[in-house]
Design a protein around this motif. Structure first.
Motif, PDB file in Angstrom:
ATOM      1  N   ARG A 172       0.878  -1.022   0.106  1.00 51.50           N
ATOM      2  CA  ARG A 172       0.110   0.051   0.047  1.00 51.50           C
ATOM      3  C   ARG A 172       0.857   1.289  -0.044  1.00 51.50           C
ATOM      4  NH1 ARG A 172      -2.518   3.308   4.145  1.00 51.50           N
ATOM      5  NH2 ARG A 172      -1.901   1.705   5.865  1.00 51.50           N
ATOM      6  N   ALA A 173       0.763   2.039  -1.080  1.00 48.87           N
ATOM      7  CA  ALA A 173       1.749   3.290  -1.201  1.00 48.87           C
ATOM      8  C   ALA A 173       1.166   4.216  -0.398  1.00 48.87           C
ATOM      9  CB  ALA A 173       1.815   3.580  -2.730  1.00 48.87           C
ATOM     10  N   LEU A 174       1.979   4.769   0.465  1.00 49.19           N
ATOM     11  CA  LEU A 174       1.491   5.997   1.241  1.00 49.19           C
ATOM     12  C   LEU A 174       1.575   7.375   0.871  1.00 49.19           C
ATOM     13  CD1 LEU A 174       3.157   4.695   4.628  1.00 49.19           C
ATOM     14  CD2 LEU A 174       0.693   4.249   3.654  1.00 49.19           C
ATOM     15  N   VAL A 223       9.309   4.749   5.058  1.00 45.00           N
ATOM     16  CA  VAL A 223       8.950   4.328   6.222  1.00 45.00           C
ATOM     17  C   VAL A 223      10.118   3.550   6.995  1.00 45.00           C
ATOM     18  CG1 VAL A 223       7.516   2.874   7.677  1.00 45.00           C
ATOM     19  CG2 VAL A 223       6.369   3.687   5.811  1.00 45.00           C
ATOM     20  N   LEU A 224      10.450   4.147   7.961  1.00 43.32           N
ATOM     21  CA  LEU A 224      11.559   3.565   8.787  1.00 43.32           C
ATOM     22  C   LEU A 224      11.327   2.788   9.963  1.00 43.32           C
ATOM     23  CD1 LEU A 224      13.839   6.736   8.585  1.00 43.32           C
ATOM     24  CD2 LEU A 224      14.087   4.412   7.133  1.00 43.32           C
ATOM     25  N   GLY A 225       9.959   2.813  10.729  1.00 48.77           N
ATOM     26  CA  GLY A 225       9.449   2.312  11.864  1.00 48.77           C
ATOM     27  C   GLY A 225       8.205   2.307  12.022  1.00 48.77           C
ATOM     28  N   ILE A 226       7.800   1.298  12.733  1.00 41.89           N
ATOM     29  CA  ILE A 226       6.411   1.036  12.966  1.00 41.89           C
ATOM     30  C   ILE A 226       6.205   0.904  14.433  1.00 41.89           C
ATOM     31  CG2 ILE A 226       3.976  -0.356  12.565  1.00 41.89           C
ATOM     32  CD1 ILE A 226       5.471  -1.139  10.029  1.00 41.89           C
ATOM     33  N   ASP A 227       5.426   1.684  15.285  1.00 41.09           N
ATOM     34  CA  ASP A 227       5.235   1.628  16.680  1.00 41.09           C
ATOM     35  C   ASP A 227       4.552   0.499  17.309  1.00 41.09           C
ATOM     36  OD1 ASP A 227       2.745   2.830  16.784  1.00 41.09           O
ATOM     37  OD2 ASP A 227       3.499   4.823  17.050  1.00 41.09           O
ATOM     38  N   SER A 228       4.548   0.410  18.561  1.00 39.97           N
ATOM     39  CA  SER A 228       3.540  -0.541  19.080  1.00 39.97           C
ATOM     40  C   SER A 228       1.958  -0.457  18.942  1.00 39.97           C
ATOM     41  CB  SER A 228       3.946  -0.648  20.711  1.00 39.97           C
ATOM     42  OG  SER A 228       3.533   0.563  21.269  1.00 39.97           O
ATOM     43  N   ALA A 229       1.750   0.800  18.405  1.00 44.53           N
ATOM     44  CA  ALA A 229       0.422   1.061  18.250  1.00 44.53           C
ATOM     45  C   ALA A 229       0.069   0.632  16.746  1.00 44.53           C
ATOM     46  CB  ALA A 229      -0.019   2.270  18.566  1.00 44.53           C
ATOM     47  N   GLY A 230       1.176   0.420  15.809  1.00 45.20           N
ATOM     48  CA  GLY A 230       0.972   0.147  14.385  1.00 45.20           C
ATOM     49  C   GLY A 230       0.825   1.348  13.694  1.00 45.20           C
ATOM     50  N   GLN A 231       1.442   2.595  14.227  1.00 46.76           N
ATOM     51  CA  GLN A 231       1.720   3.765  13.595  1.00 46.76           C
ATOM     52  C   GLN A 231       3.045   3.774  12.746  1.00 46.76           C
ATOM     53  OE1 GLN A 231       0.647   8.288  14.402  1.00 46.76           O
ATOM     54  NE2 GLN A 231       2.539   7.758  15.464  1.00 46.76           N
ATOM     55  N   ALA A 232       3.021   3.971  11.586  1.00 45.73           N
ATOM     56  CA  ALA A 232       4.238   4.260  10.551  1.00 45.73           C
ATOM     57  C   ALA A 232       4.909   5.551  10.888  1.00 45.73           C
ATOM     58  CB  ALA A 232       3.952   3.803   9.209  1.00 45.73           C
ATOM     59  N   TRP A 249       2.241   8.179   9.648  1.00 50.61           N
ATOM     60  CA  TRP A 249       1.485   7.867   8.854  1.00 50.61           C
ATOM     61  C   TRP A 249       0.083   7.000   9.837  1.00 50.61           C
ATOM     62  CZ3 TRP A 249       6.236   7.812   7.082  1.00 50.61           C
ATOM     63  CH2 TRP A 249       6.390   8.625   5.819  1.00 50.61           C
ATOM     64  N   ASP A 250      -0.877   7.367   9.567  1.00 51.23           N
ATOM     65  CA  ASP A 250      -2.086   6.403  10.083  1.00 51.23           C
ATOM     66  C   ASP A 250      -3.281   6.496   9.356  1.00 51.23           C
ATOM     67  OD1 ASP A 250      -3.675   9.084  10.537  1.00 51.23           O
ATOM     68  OD2 ASP A 250      -2.973   9.378  12.408  1.00 51.23           O
ATOM     69  N   ALA A 251      -4.483   6.181   9.562  1.00 53.69           N
ATOM     70  CA  ALA A 251      -5.553   5.800   8.919  1.00 53.69           C
ATOM     71  C   ALA A 251      -5.929   6.955   8.264  1.00 53.69           C
ATOM     72  CB  ALA A 251      -6.665   5.082   9.736  1.00 53.69           C
ATOM     73  N   SER A 252      -5.626   8.294   8.804  1.00 57.07           N
ATOM     74  CA  SER A 252      -6.154   9.363   8.231  1.00 57.07           C
ATOM     75  C   SER A 252      -5.296  10.221   7.257  1.00 57.07           C
ATOM     76  CB  SER A 252      -6.283  10.535   9.361  1.00 57.07           C
ATOM     77  OG  SER A 252      -5.210  10.762  10.193  1.00 57.07           O
ATOM     78  N   GLY A 253      -3.924   9.676   7.142  1.00 59.00           N
ATOM     79  CA  GLY A 253      -3.182  10.132   6.116  1.00 59.00           C
ATOM     80  C   GLY A 253      -1.936  10.244   6.528  1.00 59.00           C
ATOM     81  N   VAL A 254      -0.985  11.330   6.228  1.00 61.76           N
ATOM     82  CA  VAL A 254       0.296  11.692   6.369  1.00 61.76           C
ATOM     83  C   VAL A 254       0.475  13.088   7.331  1.00 61.76           C
ATOM     84  CG1 VAL A 254       0.790  12.834   4.373  1.00 61.76           C
ATOM     85  CG2 VAL A 254       2.806  12.104   5.659  1.00 61.76           C
TER      86      VAL A 254
END
Length: 308
Positions: free
Chosen positions: A172-174, A184-193, A208-213
């Protein structure tokens, strides 16, 4: 230090008695060597079980290799014949993300003219699985793994496109801050990129989250910033501030869009003037950030910041 876990482990490089850089594992602040029979061995990541992944040069076979290490035992990451493994991260669940590159003979090094192909290993003993590239991309690299197995990284074509791959490998391109590329260099424990996105005058740390960048880099003044790692609600990386030692890069912690410069380490024998944060974890009520501080002459010291 290049990476750390929530239970007091960290990895990085340190100079040995011969003045050469060698991989090190810290347990609760105490260093121990990571002995691997390779030249230029560099650890990339460690997980809570003490499994370390990295790369190095096998002089006997004149090849770059990807490796994993645990409890004093060294192993090669599995690859198909003709491929080189380039691991970037290992999750606490044991999933490794990185890339594969063809082991071709070139005067400027193995695989130097080949496109990297993003890949994941479900375990350190499993064969790699290549990740599907978005349309138009020629190569890419996975730099992050989330708690659910989602991978994050970049797809490379005419530009650099930040990408999340589902646990099944679908890309999925962001979106980006200014339409200029990102990673994208990391994804935190809550799933946020998190990572970085190009802007007209440099790069800005982004999430990045569901609402965008979201551009969080504007909170750390200066032309460039990048988020390298995150815990729930917190991102860390590098940035700069004209009011803090000129425009030298500094370790930064973002809480939402609020940035906090983490001062470089200084003692009687070392005066840090710049730095970078490479990993963050929550240890009880304390946020622990690891990275390095650098002196004017370029000498670096592994650094840990504790914030409550």
């Amino acid at each position: 230090m290049t990476a750390a876990t929530g239970n007091g482990l960290a990895v990085g490089l340190a100079d040995n008695a011969a003045g050469e850089s060698a991989p090190v594992l810290w347990r609760d602040g105490q260093p121990a060597p990571i002995n691997v029979p390779l030249d230029a061995a560099a650890p990339a990541s460690v997980n809570a079980a003490g499994v370390v992944v990295g790369t190095g040069y096998d002089a006997a076979n004149q090849a770059l290799v990807g490796w994993w290490w645990q409890d004093g035992q060294y192993h090669l990451l599995p690859v198909s014949p003709g491929d080189i493994a380039l691991p970037s991260v290992i999750s606490d669940n044991g999933v490794v993300a990185g890339a594969l590159v063809a082991d071709e003979e070139h005067s400027d090094g193995p695989g130097a003219d080949e496109d990297e192909r993003p890949a994941v290993w479900s375990t350190v003993t499993s064969a790699p699985r290549e990740l599907t590239l978005p349309s138009g991309a020629r190569g890419g690299h996975a730099f992050a793994v989330g708690p659910d197995g989602t991978a994050g990284g970049v797809a490379l074509g005419d530009d650099a496109t930040p990408v999340l791959w589902s646990p099944t490998g679908a890309p999925r391109a962001l979106p980006t801050v200014a339409g200029r590329g990102g990673v994208v260099l990391g994804i935190d424990s809550a799933g946020q990129a998190l990572g970085q996105s190009a802007v007209p005058q440099g790069t800005h740390a982004a999430t990045w989250d569901a609402s965008g960048v979201t551009d969080v880099g504007t909170a750390a003044a200066g032309p460039s910033s990048s988020a390298q790692a995150g815990a729930a609600g917190i991102a860390v990386g590098t940035g700069s501030s004209p009011s803090f030692r000129g425009s030298r890069p500094q370790a930064v912690m973002w809480m939402g869009k609020s940035a906090r410069i983490l001062p470089p380490g200084t003692d009687s024998q070392f005066a840090g003037v710049s730095g970078a944060a490479t990993s963050v974890s929550r240890q009880g009520a304390t946020t622990v950030v690891v990275g390095y501080s650098a002196a004017v002459d370029g000498l670096r010291r592994a650094t840990e910041w504790s914030c409550k």
